[in-house]
Design an enzyme around this catalytic site. Structure first.
Site, mmCIF file in Angstrom:
data_model
loop_
_atom_site.group_PDB
_atom_site.id
_atom_site.type_symbol
_atom_site.label_atom_id
_atom_site.label_comp_id
_atom_site.label_asym_id
_atom_site.label_seq_id
_atom_site.Cartn_x
_atom_site.Cartn_y
_atom_site.Cartn_z
ATOM 1 C CE LYS A 52 4.021 -5.352 3.312
ATOM 2 N NZ LYS A 52 4.981 -5.425 1.945
ATOM 3 C CE LYS B 112 3.587 2.343 2.666
ATOM 4 N NZ LYS B 112 4.084 1.179 1.789
ATOM 5 C CE LYS C 257 4.687 -1.651 -5.040
ATOM 6 N NZ LYS C 257 5.718 -1.642 -5.829
HETATM 7 P P1 TYM Z 1 8.857 -1.510 -1.183
HETATM 8 O O1 TYM Z 1 8.689 -1.679 -2.347
HETATM 9 O O2 TYM Z 1 8.071 -1.026 -0.617
HETATM 10 O O3 TYM Z 1 9.254 0.739 -1.735
HETATM 11 C C1 TYM Z 1 10.253 0.811 -2.604
HETATM 12 C C2 TYM Z 1 10.187 2.616 -1.429
HETATM 13 O O4 TYM Z 1 9.446 2.910 -1.787
HETATM 14 C C3 TYM Z 1 8.768 4.141 -0.789
HETATM 15 N N1 TYM Z 1 7.704 3.855 -0.510
HETATM 16 C C4 TYM Z 1 7.493 5.007 -0.008
HETATM 17 N N2 TYM Z 1 8.035 6.271 -0.133
HETATM 18 C C5 TYM Z 1 7.673 7.818 0.240
HETATM 19 N N3 TYM Z 1 5.911 7.774 0.243
HETATM 20 C C6 TYM Z 1 5.499 6.549 -0.066
HETATM 21 N N4 TYM Z 1 3.816 6.082 -0.117
HETATM 22 C C7 TYM Z 1 6.295 5.545 0.118
HETATM 23 N N5 TYM Z 1 5.217 4.048 -0.440
HETATM 24 C C8 TYM Z 1 6.780 3.182 -1.020
HETATM 25 C C9 TYM Z 1 9.657 2.895 0.509
HETATM 26 O O5 TYM Z 1 9.902 2.894 1.861
HETATM 27 C C10 TYM Z 1 11.117 2.138 -0.021
HETATM 28 O O6 TYM Z 1 12.396 2.886 -0.364
HETATM 29 N N6 TYM Z 1 11.844 -3.648 1.924
HETATM 30 C C11 TYM Z 1 11.934 -3.101 0.894
HETATM 31 C C12 TYM Z 1 12.978 -3.072 -0.442
HETATM 32 C C13 TYM Z 1 14.170 -3.423 -0.043
HETATM 33 C C14 TYM Z 1 15.190 -3.144 -0.136
HETATM 34 C C15 TYM Z 1 15.868 -4.255 0.287
HETATM 35 C C16 TYM Z 1 15.253 -1.293 0.686
HETATM 36 C C17 TYM Z 1 14.897 -5.282 0.323
HETATM 37 N N7 TYM Z 1 15.648 -5.144 0.120
HETATM 38 C C18 TYM Z 1 17.662 -3.220 1.446
HETATM 39 C C19 TYM Z 1 16.851 -1.114 0.579
HETATM 40 C C20 TYM Z 1 17.497 -1.891 0.841
HETATM 41 C C21 TYM Z 1 10.225 -2.388 0.132
HETATM 42 O O7 TYM Z 1 9.518 -2.742 0.105
HETATM 43 O O8 TYM Z 1 10.234 -1.595 -0.636
#
Ligand code: TYM
Length: 346
Positions: free
Chosen positions: A124, A207, A210
């Site tokens: 990032k 991966k 968005k």
């Molecule tokens: P975020 O918003 O980036 O993504 C949400 C979830 O989607 C999964 N993901 C994917 N899985 C498979 N293939 C892909 N291409 C793909 N893109 C995204 C991510 O691995 C994620 O599980 N940091 C986290 C949010 C968060 C969180 C937490 C999660 C904040 N606090 C506490 C668990 C527990 C995040 O940015 O997710």
């Protein structure tokens, strides 16, 4: 003063997603679907991480709309706050203030070097080179607070979040060890066997995200025509033989990604999807992937729209969710402060 100990821990799931745009097919197959399956066996907390989303600039109107839209995706994907035996809790992170407070405390149990090693931070920092803010750097600490507040035993996430959950475990163990308490339950991540890393259709080494929109990224709001177009253009390889369609992720990442997507939509394994398409050409594989995604997306989109048309009901779910989450989070925070010697409010 006798520090308060952790209450007996029941199987508890907690996980979240950022309201930073329309979720992708990767979010659905790697996150919503596997994460929501825990409702059958666990006390379940799902949330929308608005404090995390602001580590990249969000237009206020977008953040506001996306927060409700993501709530509607959760509900459309099967989150059930009405289950009389085990209602799931859905809430917005900023509605429970304890997240930020515990995040601050845990900053003092996290080393700069640990955060500098986080691959998401490194990625990032390149993507947002003009805005490498302190919040982006400390992002995993807030995530650790999110998880630990609810005594989560399981944290279902996609592959890219594994490192953050591992850091959360280290922080929890460090705190417990320092104070000689069992203040925190030490959680584990659970990564789905398939779909943990849905790849970009144009570049299967990356991966699907968005933050890289375009032909390689299927959004949950895409029309059937858009889905077909994106899969038709998906990158595969130049194999043409009768064995071209087989599941070999290292050797054939583009084909493996399509097979994983079909499998994820149909609750199969990618090997089973490969057997069904054996001997066919890539055109058939791409058409099958588009059909599988469209069959899954259409009812999902209709259900999401249904929730968005009833914002009163949606807001009610979020209001009740915050009311359920808050006492659990506050109890953990009180336990933490007692262990550390904070003077309680007088
Ligand atoms: P975020 O918003 O980036 O993504 C949400 C979830 O989607 C999964 N993901 C994917 N899985 C498979 N293939 C892909 N291409 C793909 N893109 C995204 C991510 O691995 C994620 O599980 N940091 C986290 C949010 C968060 C969180 C937490 C999660 C904040 N606090 C506490 C668990 C527990 C995040 O940015 O997710």
């Amino acid at each position: 003063m006798q520090p308060m100990e952790l209450p007996a821990v029941q199987p508890t799931v907690l996980t979240g997603i950022q309201p930073s745009g329309v979720p992708t097919l990767g979010n659905y197959l790697g996150f919503f679907k596997p994460a929501l399956s825990f409702q059958a066996t666990h006390r379940a907390y799902y949330f929308i991480v608005d404090h995390h989303a602001i580590t990249a600039r969000q237009a206020p109107a977008d953040l506001l709309a996306n927060t409700r839209e993501v709530a509607a995706w959760y509900l459309a994907a099967g989150l059930n706050p009405e289950n009389p035996n085990n209602p799931a809790t859905l809430f917005v992170q900023s509605h429970v203030r304890a997240h930020v407070e515990l995040g601050w405390i845990l900053n003092t149990f996290t080393q700069m070097g640990e955060l500098e090693r986080m691959t998401q931070y490194k990625d990032k920092s390149v993507q947002h080179a003009q805005n490498i803010n302190v919040g982006l750097f400390g992002y995993p600490v807030l995530q650790a607070a999110d998880i630990l507040l609810y005594n989560a035993t399981d944290v279902p996430v996609g592959d890219d979040q594994k490192q953050h959950v591992e850091l959360c475990r280290d922080i929890a163990l460090r705190f417990n060890h320092h104070y000689g308490t069992s203040t925190f339950h030490v959680p584990k991540h659970t990564i789905p066997p398939h779909g943990a890393r849905v790849r970009d259709l144009q570049d299967p080494t990356k991966k699907m995200s968005k933050s890289r929109p375009g032909l390689g990224c299927v959004l949950l709001t895409d029309t059937p025509e858009e889905v077909e177009k994106k899969f038709k253009r998906a990158v595969t390889d130049s194999d043409t033989g009768p064995d071209a369609i087989r599941y070999a992720p290292e050797e054939k990442p583009g084909v493996a990604n399509l097979l994983e997507i079909i499998a994820g939509c149909r609750d199969q394994t990618p090997q089973q999807a490969a057997v069904q398409l054996h001997g066919q050409q890539y055109g058939a594989l791409k058409a099958e992937a588009a059909a599988a995604v469209n069959a899954m997306l259409q009812p999902l989109q209709a259900a999401q729209q249904g929730w968005l048309q009833n914002t009163q009901k949606l807001d009610d779910v979020l209001r009740r969710g915050a009311a359920q989450a808050e006492p659990v989070a506050n109890a953990t925070l009180a336990r933490v402060k007692a262990a550390m010697g904070y003077l309680p409010p007088l």
